[in-house]
Design a protein around this motif. Structure first.
Motif, PDB file in Angstrom:
ATOM      1  N   PHE A  50     -30.270  29.697 -67.737  1.00 39.12           N
ATOM      2  CA  PHE A  50     -28.986  30.298 -68.094  1.00 39.12           C
ATOM      3  C   PHE A  50     -28.281  29.438 -69.141  1.00 39.12           C
ATOM      4  CE2 PHE A  50     -29.511  32.682 -64.238  1.00 39.12           C
ATOM      5  CZ  PHE A  50     -28.737  33.825 -64.385  1.00 39.12           C
ATOM      6  N   THR A 100     -24.339  29.492 -70.156  1.00 35.20           N
ATOM      7  CA  THR A 100     -23.092  30.113 -69.714  1.00 35.20           C
ATOM      8  C   THR A 100     -21.947  29.755 -70.646  1.00 35.20           C
ATOM      9  OG1 THR A 100     -23.794  30.082 -67.388  1.00 35.20           O
ATOM     10  CG2 THR A 100     -21.436  30.301 -67.827  1.00 35.20           C
ATOM     11  N   PHE A 140     -24.284  39.384 -67.654  1.00 37.76           N
ATOM     12  CA  PHE A 140     -25.564  38.721 -67.916  1.00 37.76           C
ATOM     13  C   PHE A 140     -26.328  39.505 -68.980  1.00 37.76           C
ATOM     14  CE2 PHE A 140     -26.114  36.796 -63.350  1.00 37.76           C
ATOM     15  CZ  PHE A 140     -25.044  35.940 -63.607  1.00 37.76           C
ATOM     16  N   SER A 193     -25.003  34.075 -70.055  1.00 32.11           N
ATOM     17  CA  SER A 193     -23.994  34.478 -69.076  1.00 32.11           C
ATOM     18  C   SER A 193     -22.603  34.318 -69.687  1.00 32.11           C
ATOM     19  CB  SER A 193     -24.118  33.609 -67.818  1.00 32.11           C
ATOM     20  OG  SER A 193     -23.012  33.815 -66.951  1.00 32.11           O
TER      21      SER A 193
END
Length: 308
Positions: free
Chosen positions: A7, A9, A40, A50
């Motif tokens: 991920f 973010t 997402f 994200s």
């Protein structure tokens, strides 16, 4: 700890505003969203962007810094012209844009900013690494959804039985494989088309594709063509009932000329014979408009003992 990330973010002020930019403006497709809280967006194999509300981010992680974010995200393409095209699309979606220019490191790049000021670099890196990153990303993007594009026939491999969809060449359930996609070419139901872009790791000599990769593409294009033909002949609805599954009985490949690296391989299949559980397919492989290989596949319907 394994050397990987899953991920990236970004804390954003307004998730709905970010959604309007990335989804409605740029045309990206979310894999999950909680309205007003988090969004997402898959951006690579096993990698998700994200977009998290600043309030949620602060509650769990802490207060993010203010001012110019000390981070850039990058979207690589294969030419300076593509850089300018992507930047123009971002501008049309409302993003402030820094035009592309030649860089000291040898490439060409420009920037746009999303609604929270996060900067995306759009770059052409002429090195082998740059080309390979684009090739791998586009291969993943082409394979990640089975939904057909409007006007494009569905790929037979997206409708193989789940217990027979693990092939390295064409299995939709093998994320490390080639993810080949074979479709009917037009309405004749006698010819198919399969497309694939080799990666830099599939080199034989510098500038040329490894011959074994070409044979692999011929192989799976042949079995995919056989599956399409047999499924159609059986009167089955491909998308509603799924495809019959075939494996290779005979594979013949004749190399016509060296296959250049960096070009899309276009494989045309022609159904020569369909007899019971056996289908014979003739195949032609083209790169940059020239025939590089010809093949013949005799495919046999998958025996029950090979089912998982």
């Amino acid at each position: 700890m394994e050397q990987r990330a899953n991920f990236v973010t970004l804390a954003v002020e307004d998730v709905d505003r970010s959604r309007a930019f990335y989804v409605d403006g740029l045309g990206w497709q979310p894999v999950f969203e909680a309205p007003g809280e988090v969004l997402f967006l898959p951006v690579g194999h096993g990698l998700v962007l994200s977009l998290w509300s600043r309030a949620g981010f602060t509650a769990e992680v802490g207060e993010p810094s203010t001012g110019l974010a000390p981070i850039t995200l990058a979207h690589n393409v294969l030419s300076p012209a593509e850089v300018d095209e992507v930047l123009a699309g971002a501008a049309a979606a409302g993003a402030p844009v820094t035009p592309g220019e030649q860089r000291e490191w040898g490439g060409y790049s420009g920037y746009f900013a999303d609604p929270d000021g996060y900067r995306w670099e759009v770059a052409h890196d002429p090195s082998p690494l740059g080309d390979d990153l684009v090739t791998q990303s586009r291969r993943w993007l082409a394979a990640r959804t089975p939904s057909p594009v409007a006007g494009v026939a569905p790929a037979v491999q997206d409708h193989y039985p789940e217990d027979a969809a693990h092939c390295y060449g064409c299995g939709a359930r093998n994320p490390q494989g080639h993810q080949l996609k074979t479709r009917w070419a037009g309405e004749s139901r006698t010819e198919t088309v399969t497309r694939f872009v080799p990666g830099a790791e599939q080199t034989a000599m510098p500038g040329y594709v490894y011959g074994g990769l070409v044979a692999s593409v011929v192989d799976c294009s042949g079995t995919g063509s056989a599956a399409l033909a047999a499924t159609h002949a059986a009167g089955r609805d491909l998308e509603a009932e799924g495809a019959l599954r075939f494996v290779t009985g005979t594979l013949e490949v004749r190399y016509v000329r060296p296959t250049p690296m960096g070009e899309e391989l276009v494989v045309t299949g022609r159904i020569e014979e369909l007899k019971g559980r056996k289908v014979t397919v003739l195949l032609t492989v083209e790169a940059a408009g020239s025939v590089v290989a010809e093949g013949r596949v005799v495919a046999l319907q998958l025996p029950d003992e090979m089912r998982a």
